[in-house]
Design a protein around this motif. Structure first.
Motif, PDB file in Angstrom:
ATOM      1  N   PRO A  87     -35.326 -11.617  62.747  1.00 47.75           N
ATOM      2  CA  PRO A  87     -36.625 -11.194  63.299  1.00 47.75           C
ATOM      3  C   PRO A  87     -37.677 -10.861  62.234  1.00 47.75           C
ATOM      4  N   ILE A  88     -37.232 -10.512  61.041  1.00 50.07           N
ATOM      5  CA  ILE A  88     -38.223 -10.185  59.992  1.00 50.07           C
ATOM      6  C   ILE A  88     -39.025 -11.439  59.639  1.00 50.07           C
ATOM      7  N   TYR A  89     -38.324 -12.594  59.571  1.00 50.88           N
ATOM      8  CA  TYR A  89     -39.050 -13.848  59.319  1.00 50.88           C
ATOM      9  C   TYR A  89     -40.084 -14.070  60.428  1.00 50.88           C
ATOM     10  N   GLY A  90     -39.659 -13.774  61.661  1.00 47.61           N
ATOM     11  CA  GLY A  90     -40.550 -13.972  62.815  1.00 47.61           C
ATOM     12  C   GLY A  90     -41.795 -13.103  62.699  1.00 47.61           C
ATOM     13  N   GLN A  91     -41.606 -11.866  62.251  1.00 54.92           N
ATOM     14  CA  GLN A  91     -42.764 -10.977  62.127  1.00 54.92           C
ATOM     15  C   GLN A  91     -43.718 -11.459  61.044  1.00 54.92           C
ATOM     16  N   LEU A  92     -43.149 -11.937  59.955  1.00 53.34           N
ATOM     17  CA  LEU A  92     -44.012 -12.448  58.879  1.00 53.34           C
ATOM     18  C   LEU A  92     -44.765 -13.689  59.359  1.00 53.34           C
ATOM     19  N   LEU A  93     -44.049 -14.550  60.065  1.00 54.44           N
ATOM     20  CA  LEU A  93     -44.708 -15.764  60.579  1.00 54.44           C
ATOM     21  C   LEU A  93     -45.810 -15.397  61.568  1.00 54.44           C
ATOM     22  N   GLY A  94     -45.474 -14.441  62.468  1.00 57.51           N
ATOM     23  CA  GLY A  94     -46.436 -14.031  63.502  1.00 57.51           C
ATOM     24  C   GLY A  94     -47.713 -13.463  62.890  1.00 57.51           C
ATOM     25  N   ALA A  95     -47.599 -12.827  61.751  1.00 56.53           N
ATOM     26  CA  ALA A  95     -48.794 -12.227  61.118  1.00 56.53           C
ATOM     27  C   ALA A  95     -49.360 -13.142  60.037  1.00 56.53           C
ATOM     28  N   ASN A  96     -48.895 -14.390  60.030  1.00 62.36           N
ATOM     29  CA  ASN A  96     -49.408 -15.380  59.070  1.00 62.36           C
ATOM     30  C   ASN A  96     -49.252 -14.988  57.605  1.00 62.36           C
ATOM     31  N   ALA A  97     -48.161 -14.375  57.281  1.00 58.77           N
ATOM     32  CA  ALA A  97     -47.930 -14.105  55.847  1.00 58.77           C
ATOM     33  C   ALA A  97     -47.826 -15.451  55.145  1.00 58.77           C
ATOM     34  N   ASN A  98     -48.505 -15.579  54.015  1.00 59.63           N
ATOM     35  CA  ASN A  98     -48.465 -16.866  53.306  1.00 59.63           C
ATOM     36  C   ASN A  98     -48.039 -16.663  51.864  1.00 59.63           C
ATOM     37  N   ARG A  99     -48.123 -17.724  51.081  1.00 64.37           N
ATOM     38  CA  ARG A  99     -47.623 -17.642  49.700  1.00 64.37           C
ATOM     39  C   ARG A  99     -48.386 -16.650  48.841  1.00 64.37           C
ATOM     40  N   ASP A 100     -49.599 -16.283  49.288  1.00 62.63           N
ATOM     41  CA  ASP A 100     -50.359 -15.297  48.512  1.00 62.63           C
ATOM     42  C   ASP A 100     -50.052 -13.861  48.935  1.00 62.63           C
ATOM     43  N   SER A 101     -49.258 -13.719  49.966  1.00 62.79           N
ATOM     44  CA  SER A 101     -48.972 -12.365  50.463  1.00 62.79           C
ATOM     45  C   SER A 101     -47.900 -11.703  49.598  1.00 62.79           C
ATOM     46  N   VAL A 102     -47.835 -10.386  49.710  1.00 60.31           N
ATOM     47  CA  VAL A 102     -46.802  -9.645  48.977  1.00 60.31           C
ATOM     48  C   VAL A 102     -46.030  -8.774  49.966  1.00 60.31           C
ATOM     49  N   VAL A 103     -44.717  -8.880  49.909  1.00 62.80           N
ATOM     50  CA  VAL A 103     -43.859  -8.072  50.775  1.00 62.80           C
ATOM     51  C   VAL A 103     -43.462  -6.805  50.016  1.00 62.80           C
ATOM     52  N   PHE A 104     -43.544  -5.663  50.683  1.00 59.45           N
ATOM     53  CA  PHE A 104     -43.103  -4.400  50.090  1.00 59.45           C
ATOM     54  C   PHE A 104     -41.842  -3.943  50.820  1.00 59.45           C
ATOM     55  N   ALA A 105     -40.749  -3.786  50.075  1.00 58.19           N
ATOM     56  CA  ALA A 105     -39.490  -3.336  50.689  1.00 58.19           C
ATOM     57  C   ALA A 105     -39.362  -1.835  50.462  1.00 58.19           C
ATOM     58  N   LEU A 106     -39.605  -1.043  51.508  1.00 54.92           N
ATOM     59  CA  LEU A 106     -39.598   0.418  51.376  1.00 54.92           C
ATOM     60  C   LEU A 106     -38.349   0.998  52.039  1.00 54.92           C
ATOM     61  N   GLY A 107     -37.413   1.449  51.229  1.00 55.69           N
ATOM     62  CA  GLY A 107     -36.177   2.021  51.775  1.00 55.69           C
ATOM     63  C   GLY A 107     -35.076   2.028  50.731  1.00 55.69           C
ATOM     64  N   GLY A 108     -33.860   2.276  51.185  1.00 54.40           N
ATOM     65  CA  GLY A 108     -32.708   2.311  50.275  1.00 54.40           C
ATOM     66  C   GLY A 108     -32.229   0.914  49.928  1.00 54.40           C
ATOM     67  N   GLY A 109     -31.009   0.845  49.412  1.00 61.31           N
ATOM     68  CA  GLY A 109     -30.451  -0.422  48.947  1.00 61.31           C
ATOM     69  C   GLY A 109     -30.339  -1.472  50.046  1.00 61.31           C
ATOM     70  N   SER A 110     -30.079  -1.058  51.269  1.00 61.19           N
ATOM     71  CA  SER A 110     -29.935  -2.048  52.339  1.00 61.19           C
ATOM     72  C   SER A 110     -31.274  -2.750  52.583  1.00 61.19           C
ATOM     73  N   VAL A 111     -32.352  -1.977  52.549  1.00 63.99           N
ATOM     74  CA  VAL A 111     -33.673  -2.571  52.769  1.00 63.99           C
ATOM     75  C   VAL A 111     -34.050  -3.461  51.585  1.00 63.99           C
ATOM     76  N   GLY A 112     -33.792  -2.976  50.379  1.00 56.78           N
ATOM     77  CA  GLY A 112     -34.103  -3.778  49.190  1.00 56.78           C
ATOM     78  C   GLY A 112     -33.352  -5.101  49.196  1.00 56.78           C
ATOM     79  N   ASP A 113     -32.054  -5.040  49.508  1.00 59.37           N
ATOM     80  CA  ASP A 113     -31.245  -6.263  49.499  1.00 59.37           C
ATOM     81  C   ASP A 113     -31.708  -7.251  50.571  1.00 59.37           C
ATOM     82  N   ALA A 114     -31.890  -6.722  51.795  1.00 58.49           N
ATOM     83  CA  ALA A 114     -32.217  -7.613  52.919  1.00 58.49           C
ATOM     84  C   ALA A 114     -33.651  -8.136  52.820  1.00 58.49           C
ATOM     85  N   VAL A 115     -34.582  -7.244  52.522  1.00 58.01           N
ATOM     86  CA  VAL A 115     -35.984  -7.664  52.480  1.00 58.01           C
ATOM     87  C   VAL A 115     -36.254  -8.526  51.238  1.00 58.01           C
ATOM     88  N   GLY A 116     -35.611  -8.192  50.151  1.00 56.37           N
ATOM     89  CA  GLY A 116     -35.727  -9.040  48.957  1.00 56.37           C
ATOM     90  C   GLY A 116     -35.242 -10.447  49.267  1.00 56.37           C
TER      91      GLY A 116
END
Ligand SMILES: NC(=O)c1ccc[n+]([C@@H]2O[C@H](COP(=O)([O-])OP(=O)(O)OC[C@H]3O[C@@H](n4cnc5c(N)ncnc54)[C@H](O)[C@@H]3O)[C@@H](O)[C@H]2O)c1
Ligand SMILES: [Zn+2]
Length: 370
Positions: A87-116
């Protein structure tokens, strides 16, 4: 008056970045993010328990004229299931995140690993910034670019090496951590000291309580020291193939086994590493690489840290078979990072099964007698 921040450079060729560490530094850190695109679009993906931290990052980004989107996730090991990241991919797609966008992974190791991992695969890779909020993530998992998710066959089996463009270690975010999570982070911190740095070891032993009470100045100093050690190893061995990064796994072979045996439900990672270091030190003594005196001295310190007991039902056979499944096993040989004294680790692939069993049995008796 802006607070002082420490900056640790991670010198991976063509992918270098800085880790900024300090108390109350989010605004300053965000100002330092440089991207070529005129439109600065940020996508914060955050652990839904961390409302205050999310607000702080959100406001800092707005102040620096970013367009900000924000999605929360349920943190924890389940986030590293393929069904949870989809679903995270879906949210990024839905908000038109593109190659110029920057993702911020805010949380512990699980968030860093998964969002990274999402950042590394979304549109074949978009930039990301790590904002680790647990001690474990600040001293360890946020650096090194290992991103990934789990498979039912094992942990972290799907993933990539994908470096962030910056990491922001805001020590104020740690104030809400439970004592258990602090001890777990301390486990990883003391690992660097025992493995690489005798002076740092003495500093940590002396100031353990200050660390666990999260005294700000002390904390910034310790987190930076750990990151400097990790950066030194990672920048020489980005893909973990030269055996340099391997030294960071001190205490991890046995630690991973404990975690796997208990299905990641009993031990926090750093707690398992504390048991793992006690085991590795015993094995080092059995292999006559470390003196009994030093081994006992370190063990006396480690065994006072409050962590769950060893599982009653872990047999020698299961221990050996789980160890053999560890990713680090090469050509069927057990490979351990062992110690020749504080600050001196080495890789040992000559360990025999009966030595492993002996170390385990001594550990069960609290490692008192050899
Ligand atoms: N990539 C790497 O190099 C690397 C290295 C070590 C561990 N890891 C991974 O890291 C994960 C474990 O890390 P973790 O313990 O940080 O995981 P986590 O993200 O699950 O966090 C642990 C718990 O702390 C909570 N939490 C996070 N920040 C908090 C805060 N500031 N205050 C209060 N609670 C907070 C979370 O909601 C969660 O319940 C594992 O999945 C492990 O595989 C990765
Ligand atoms: Zn670890």
């Amino acid at each position: 008056m802006p607070n002082k921040m420490k900056s640790i450079h991670v010198g991976i060729p063509n992918k270098s970045y800085n880790i900024l560490v300090g108390s109350n530094i989010v605004e300053q850190a965000v100002k330092k993010i440089k991207i070529k695109s005129k439109l600065k679009r940020a996508f914060i993906i955050w652990d839904d328990r961390l409302v205050d931290a999310q607000q702080k990052l959100y406001q800092a980004l707005l102040k620096s004229k970013w367009e900000v989107h924000s999605f929360s996730v349920k943190a924890g090991e389940e986030l590293k299931d393929i069904e949870s990241v989809y679903p995270i991919y879906g949210q990024l797609l839905g908000a038109n995140a593109n190659r110029d966008s920057v993702v911020f992974a805010l949380g512990g190791g699980s968030v860093g690993d998964a969002v990274g991992f999402v950042a590394s695969t979304y549109l074949r890779g978009i930039r990301w910034v790590g904002v680790p909020t647990t001690l474990l993530a600040q001293v360890d998992s946020s650096l090194g670019g290992k991103t990934g998710i789990n498979h039912s066959a094992g942990k972290n089996l799907i993933g990539s090496f994908y470096q962030p463009i910056m990491v922001i270690c805001e020590t104020q975010f740690l104030s809400t951590l439970s004592m258990r999570e602090r001890v777990s982070g301390f486990g990883e911190a003391i690992k660097y000291a025992i493995a690489f740095d005798p002076k740092f070891y003495l500093e940590l032993v002396k100031n353990k309580d200050k660390f666990l009470n999260l005294e700000p100045r002390f904390l910034v100093n310790i987190v930076s020291k750990c990151l400097k050690w990790k950066s030194k190893k990672v920048s020489k061995d980005e893909f973990d193939v030269k055996g340099i990064r391997e030294a960071l796994n001190f205490g991890h072979t046995f630690g991973h086994t404990l975690e796997a045996f208990t299905y990641y439900k009993v031990y926090q990672h750093g707690e398992a590493v504390i048991w793992g270091m006690r085991f590795a030190l015993l094995l080092s003594e059995i292999r006559k690489k470390i003196t009994p005196l030093i081994r006992r001295k370190v063990d006396d310190f480690l065994k006072k840290l409050p962590i769950p007991n060893l599982p009653q039902d872990l047999s020698d056979e299961i221990l050996l078979s789980l160890m053999q499944k560890d990713k680090k096993v090469r050509d069927g040989k057990l490979n351990f990072v062992l110690s020749k004294g504080i600050g001196k680790v080495y890789s040992d692939n000559k360990v025999k099964k009966d030595e492993v069993i002996k170390a385990f049995s001594l550990l069960k008796n609290e490692g008192e007698r050899l």
